[in-house]
Design a protein around this motif. Structure first.
Motif, PDB file in Angstrom:
ATOM      1  N   TRP A  55       0.819  -1.220   0.000  1.00  0.00           N
ATOM      2  CA  TRP A  55       0.000   0.000   0.000  1.00  0.00           C
ATOM      3  C   TRP A  55       0.847   1.262   0.000  1.00  0.00           C
ATOM      4  O   TRP A  55       0.322   2.362  -0.158  1.00  0.00           O
ATOM      5  N   THR A  57       3.592   1.792  -2.049  1.00  0.00           N
ATOM      6  CA  THR A  57       4.283   2.037  -3.315  1.00  0.00           C
ATOM      7  C   THR A  57       3.457   1.482  -4.472  1.00  0.00           C
ATOM      8  O   THR A  57       2.605   0.623  -4.270  1.00  0.00           O
ATOM      9  N   ASN A  58       3.744   1.979  -5.659  1.00  0.00           N
ATOM     10  CA  ASN A  58       3.084   1.420  -6.839  1.00  0.00           C
ATOM     11  C   ASN A  58       4.048   0.543  -7.639  1.00  0.00           C
ATOM     12  O   ASN A  58       3.743   0.130  -8.741  1.00  0.00           O
TER      13      ASN A  58
END
Length: 140
Positions: A55, A57-58
């Motif tokens: 949740w 980082t992408n």
């Protein structure tokens, strides 16, 4: 035998492990049962940290999410929320990232196979031998 000589790689689905492989440094014998159980415990305990890190980082490659003694857990999270987890004794980040990227490519090819159902255990001997070859290339 030191547990840092053993690398444990696990692909985890939504509810269960889908694939497991132990890699030994060349010339070392297999690990004892207690070391193997400890390694699985470390990986299992890192699952909550993986969920938390996902949740923040992408990125698909989450790097090291947990450290226990001299062991580190590196994780790669696929778009379908399948987790690739590697327990190691401190490897270069580039080699681990390359290992995960190559295994991800193998996993995508496997998932396109009409005979493989998503989120089920991986029993393909071809997949296993290819993952082990990638591990020899990047983690030896």
């Amino acid at each position: 035998m030191s547990s840092s000589q053993v690398l444990l790689f696990v692909i985890v689905g939504k509810n269960e492990p889908l694939y497991e492989a132990e890699f030994h440094k060349s010339g070392s014998a297999g690990s004892s049962d207690s070391v193997t159980r400890q390694n699985y415990f470390v990986l299992h305990s890192a699952l909550d940290l993986v969920e938390k890190a996902a949740w923040t980082t992408n990125q698909m490659y989450l790097k090291v999410v947990d450290k226990v003694n001299q062991q580190q857990v590196s994780t790669f999270l696929t778009a379908g929320n399948i987790k690739f987890m590697l327990l190691h004794g401190g490897r270069s980040e580039d080699s681990i990232k390359n290992f995960f990227n190559d295994v991800y490519e193998l996993y995508v090819k496997l998932s396109m196979n009409p005979f493989y159902r998503y989120d089920t255990p991986i029993t393909s001997k071809s997949f296993d031998s290819r993952v082990r070859a990638v591990a020899r290339r990047y983690l030896a």
